[in-house]
Design a protein around this motif. Structure first.
Motif, PDB file in Angstrom:
ATOM      1  N   UNK A 192       0.820  -1.213   0.000  1.00  0.00           N
ATOM      2  CA  UNK A 192       0.000   0.000   0.000  1.00  0.00           C
ATOM      3  C   UNK A 192       0.851   1.259   0.000  1.00  0.00           C
ATOM      4  N   UNK A 193       0.429   2.245  -0.794  1.00  0.00           N
ATOM      5  CA  UNK A 193       1.097   3.547  -0.778  1.00  0.00           C
ATOM      6  C   UNK A 193       0.959   4.171   0.604  1.00  0.00           C
ATOM      7  N   UNK A 194       2.054   4.790   1.056  1.00  0.00           N
ATOM      8  CA  UNK A 194       2.048   5.415   2.373  1.00  0.00           C
ATOM      9  C   UNK A 194       2.382   4.465   3.499  1.00  0.00           C
ATOM     10  N   UNK A 195       2.375   3.171   3.229  1.00  0.00           N
ATOM     11  CA  UNK A 195       2.715   2.193   4.263  1.00  0.00           C
ATOM     12  C   UNK A 195       4.228   2.089   4.421  1.00  0.00           C
ATOM     13  N   UNK A 196       4.679   1.823   5.621  1.00  0.00           N
ATOM     14  CA  UNK A 196       6.091   1.553   5.869  1.00  0.00           C
ATOM     15  C   UNK A 196       6.204   0.680   7.112  1.00  0.00           C
ATOM     16  N   UNK A 197       7.325   0.026   7.264  1.00  0.00           N
ATOM     17  CA  UNK A 197       7.567  -0.781   8.462  1.00  0.00           C
ATOM     18  C   UNK A 197       9.065  -0.889   8.694  1.00  0.00           C
ATOM     19  N   UNK A 198       9.424  -1.224   9.907  1.00  0.00           N
ATOM     20  CA  UNK A 198      10.828  -1.388  10.269  1.00  0.00           C
ATOM     21  C   UNK A 198      11.185  -2.877  10.238  1.00  0.00           C
ATOM     22  N   UNK A 199      12.288  -3.188   9.564  1.00  0.00           N
ATOM     23  CA  UNK A 199      12.762  -4.567   9.543  1.00  0.00           C
ATOM     24  C   UNK A 199      14.144  -4.630  10.199  1.00  0.00           C
ATOM     25  N   UNK A 200      14.436  -5.744  10.813  1.00  0.00           N
ATOM     26  CA  UNK A 200      15.699  -5.902  11.535  1.00  0.00           C
ATOM     27  C   UNK A 200      16.777  -6.469  10.608  1.00  0.00           C
ATOM     28  N   UNK A 201      17.925  -5.811  10.588  1.00  0.00           N
ATOM     29  CA  UNK A 201      19.059  -6.261   9.778  1.00  0.00           C
ATOM     30  C   UNK A 201      20.273  -6.387  10.692  1.00  0.00           C
ATOM     31  N   UNK A 253      17.155  -8.041   1.756  1.00  0.00           N
ATOM     32  CA  UNK A 253      17.931  -8.267   2.975  1.00  0.00           C
ATOM     33  C   UNK A 253      17.127  -7.842   4.207  1.00  0.00           C
ATOM     34  N   UNK A 254      16.886  -8.799   5.111  1.00  0.00           N
ATOM     35  CA  UNK A 254      16.132  -8.518   6.324  1.00  0.00           C
ATOM     36  C   UNK A 254      14.638  -8.400   6.127  1.00  0.00           C
ATOM     37  N   UNK A 255      14.177  -8.525   4.862  1.00  0.00           N
ATOM     38  CA  UNK A 255      12.770  -8.274   4.580  1.00  0.00           C
ATOM     39  C   UNK A 255      12.074  -9.436   3.903  1.00  0.00           C
ATOM     40  N   UNK A 256      11.119  -9.084   3.052  1.00  0.00           N
ATOM     41  CA  UNK A 256      10.276 -10.071   2.390  1.00  0.00           C
ATOM     42  C   UNK A 256      10.972 -10.734   1.204  1.00  0.00           C
ATOM     43  N   UNK A 257      10.452 -11.891   0.831  1.00  0.00           N
ATOM     44  CA  UNK A 257      10.741 -12.462  -0.481  1.00  0.00           C
ATOM     45  C   UNK A 257       9.850 -11.735  -1.480  1.00  0.00           C
ATOM     46  N   UNK A 258      10.406 -11.355  -2.620  1.00  0.00           N
ATOM     47  CA  UNK A 258       9.627 -10.638  -3.628  1.00  0.00           C
ATOM     48  C   UNK A 258       9.649 -11.406  -4.952  1.00  0.00           C
ATOM     49  N   UNK A 259       8.633 -11.170  -5.765  1.00  0.00           N
ATOM     50  CA  UNK A 259       8.452 -11.859  -7.043  1.00  0.00           C
ATOM     51  C   UNK A 259       8.371 -10.805  -8.138  1.00  0.00           C
ATOM     52  N   UNK A 260       9.253 -10.901  -9.145  1.00  0.00           N
ATOM     53  CA  UNK A 260       9.273  -9.905 -10.220  1.00  0.00           C
ATOM     54  C   UNK A 260       8.124 -10.170 -11.195  1.00  0.00           C
ATOM     55  N   UNK A 261       7.291  -9.136 -11.386  1.00  0.00           N
ATOM     56  CA  UNK A 261       6.117  -9.276 -12.272  1.00  0.00           C
ATOM     57  C   UNK A 261       6.240  -8.451 -13.549  1.00  0.00           C
ATOM     58  N   UNK A 262       7.239  -7.575 -13.628  1.00  0.00           N
ATOM     59  CA  UNK A 262       7.376  -6.755 -14.826  1.00  0.00           C
ATOM     60  C   UNK A 262       8.463  -5.699 -14.672  1.00  0.00           C
ATOM     61  N   UNK A 263       8.649  -4.894 -15.720  1.00  0.00           N
ATOM     62  CA  UNK A 263       9.655  -3.828 -15.677  1.00  0.00           C
ATOM     63  C   UNK A 263       9.331  -2.805 -16.752  1.00  0.00           C
ATOM     64  N   UNK A 264       9.931  -1.609 -16.609  1.00  0.00           N
ATOM     65  CA  UNK A 264       9.737  -0.529 -17.569  1.00  0.00           C
ATOM     66  C   UNK A 264      11.081  -0.145 -18.169  1.00  0.00           C
ATOM     67  N   UNK A 265      11.052   0.295 -19.454  1.00  0.00           N
ATOM     68  CA  UNK A 265      12.261   0.761 -20.127  1.00  0.00           C
ATOM     69  C   UNK A 265      12.035   2.165 -20.680  1.00  0.00           C
ATOM     70  N   UNK A 266      13.160   2.881 -20.887  1.00  0.00           N
ATOM     71  CA  UNK A 266      13.050   4.174 -21.571  1.00  0.00           C
ATOM     72  C   UNK A 266      13.268   3.961 -23.071  1.00  0.00           C
TER      73      UNK A 266
END
Length: 558
Positions: A361-370, A417-430
């Protein structure tokens, strides 16, 4: 290898131990005698560690090491160099206590010894030009030719030497030479010059003198005056040892030191000559004596090399009688080995590309331990802010990856690092085909947990919050020369300067680096070791970091 090793042994330490055991000396007195005509470099570190180290190891018997400035050539010496040398020796971890001396303090003693030689018929004033003296020294296979002034009487020589001291001669019009043997096999013994006229202001004695002793004459007299027991020199002084002993034998000295030679430190991809280092500074190839690309101790310090790593390096290479070249990679190994244990970890992105967590969500944030340092679990962890938009390294994403590329690619998974596993769904190019944005979804409930069944995640990447990240200036230093032996370069050492030895990038770093103090060293995770610049970094302002060393030797694969 630890710098605290108690098993140090080499031929010099064996000589000293034997002298103490036999009663030849009750204690040991060494000295480190730099000429203040430039900044100290890594080669001097070996001599510093040897001389001060021996004194420290024999402290129980009252051993000491003197810091002595051989300031006998005012045309090349400056107070700036005196101060820098004292600072470097102290930074390296050694304390001379009350034993700080200057050769210039002994000028009257040197003069009296010269007079004593004249009175013995062992020195004479020569009024040949420097070129004439050079041309009559002979060769390795032919004897030299006697000066036409060699047989002057004692009275005349005393009068001429007094006139030299009084300033009645211009530079080059007269010198004082020892009277030894113009046919000696050792060219050094063919009536060497021991005093010359020099109308130059001295940083310590002002204009009190206009004649100055040559180093080869002053060196043994300084050692004798200070009751040095073992005068430790590098191998190039071996040929000068007969003259050292001659001066001690024939001058009125209070002690008889022994000169012992050892191999100097030579590093590949490096020049060690102070004259050449001065050229680099004066011609603007580097920013100054403390440029982090320089092999000077002040340059190494500004680059973030720990003094302890230098001491460990000097211990590792040891003391021998044989000249050789040490691979600079060995120094880099010692730096990494030390910093891997000591440097806290922080995250920084040097070549950033935007990554957006589209299901965060936009505006959301959280602290993760590293973790602060995996090598020291007791140092705990820190909290790092995770947000929807992040910066990651551009090289951590590939549109069409090769096999065994375990970082981010379309459809792939990676852990922050210290956070979630993420899955790449796409990308943008110039319009030029450059990746401008990477789109990913995070997998909830994966912080600190294994990947869910069916998800292959084999790597973790570092990142910085685009919202909370801090802009930093980071200088990436590489070796100053492109060849192993710059001194042998056909076009001269300047011709093989590395054009890529300095690259400045504008990076994103985690906010904790705002609180870094100047000279504090950290590991940028997965990138290398970096130090907050001792001059330009200000705590709380835009950080300025210098790369100390990469995490591995990249040159070995070139």
């Amino acid at each position: 290898m630890s710098e605290a090793s108690s098993t140090k042994s080499d031929f010099i330490r064996e000589i000293i131990a034997a002298d103490l055991a036999s009663g030849k000396h009750e204690t040991t007195v060494t000295r480190f005698p730099p000429e203040p005509n430039g900044y100290l470099h890594i080669g001097h570190a070996k001599a510093i560690c040897l001389n001060f180290g021996i004194a420290r190891e024999n402290a129980a018997s009252g051993a000491r090491c003197h810091l002595r400035f051989d300031d006998t050539n005012p045309s090349k010496e400056e107070v700036e160099y005196v101060q820098s040398i004292k600072e470097d020796v102290a930074w390296l971890g050694f304390d001379w206590g009350e034993n700080l001396f200057f050769a210039s303090d002994y000028f009257e003693f040197f003069h009296d010894c010269a007079v004593a030689l004249i009175e013995k018929g062992l020195a004479y004033v020569d009024q040949q030009s420097a070129e004439e003296i050079k041309n009559t020294r002979g060769t390795l296979t032919e004897p030299g030719k006697a000066s036409p002034f060699r047989d002057r009487g004692v009275t005349e020589n005393l009068e001429l030497f007094a006139r030299m001291r009084a300033g009645e001669f211009k530079e080059g019009e007269a010198v004082l030479r020892a009277k030894i043997d113009m046919a000696a096999p050792n060219v050094v013994m063919r009536d060497p010059v021991i005093y010359r006229v020099m109308h130059a202001h001295h940083h310590n004695t002002g204009d009190a003198w206009c004649i100055y002793p040559m180093y080869d004459f002053a060196h043994p007299l300084e050692d004798a005056k200070e009751h040095i027991t073992h005068s430790l020199c590098t191998l190039e002084f071996e040929i000068h040892r007969p003259f050292y002993d001659w001066v001690i034998e024939h001058c009125p000295v209070p002690a008889k030191p022994r000169q012992i030679e050892f191999a100097r430190l030579n590093l590949n991809y490096t020049v060690m000559s102070k004259r050449k280092l001065l050229t680099l500074v004066k011609e603007g190839h580097v920013s100054g004596w403390d440029d982090p690309r320089m092999p000077t101790l002040s340059g190494l310090r500004r680059r973030g090399v720990p003094a302890a790593a230098i001491r460990n390096f000097c211990e590792r290479i040891g003391i021998t009688k044989f000249n050789g070249v040490t691979d600079v990679a060995l120094l880099e190994f010692e730096i990494r080995d030390y910093l891997n244990k000591e440097a806290p970890r922080r995250m920084a992105v040097l070549d950033p590309v935007k990554l957006v967590l589209t299901n965060y969500d936009e505006g959301r944030s959280e602290e993760v331990a590293v973790p602060n340092n995996p090598e020291k679990p007791e140092e705990g962890s820190r909290q790092v802010k995770l947000t929807r938009e992040l910066w990651i390294e551009r090289e951590d994403f590939m549109e069409d990856p090769p096999k065994k590329f375990f970082r981010l690619f379309p459809g792939g998974y990676v852990r922050l690092r210290g956070g979630y596993i993420i899955h790449c769904t796409g990308f943008q190019k110039d319009e030029h085909g450059n990746i401008t944005e990477i789109e990913c979804e995070y997998l909830p409930d994966t912080i600190g947990k294994d990947a869910p069944e069916g998800v292959k995640c084999k790597a973790a990447i570092h990142w910085v919050s685009a919202e909370a990240g801090v802009h930093a200036r980071v200088r990436l230093y590489d070796r100053l020369f492109t060849v192993e032996n710059p001194d042998a370069a056909e076009g001269g050492f300047v011709s093989v300067l590395n054009p890529d030895s300095l690259q400045t990038v504008h990076a994103w770093v985690e906010p904790a680096l705002l609180e870094t103090a100047p000279e504090e060293i950290v590991q940028f995770e997965r990138l290398g070791y970096f130090v907050a610049d001792r001059h330009e970094h200000v705590r709380g302002a835009k950080p300025v970091f210098n790369r100390t060393v990469a995490l591995r030797d990249s040159w070995s694969r070139k």
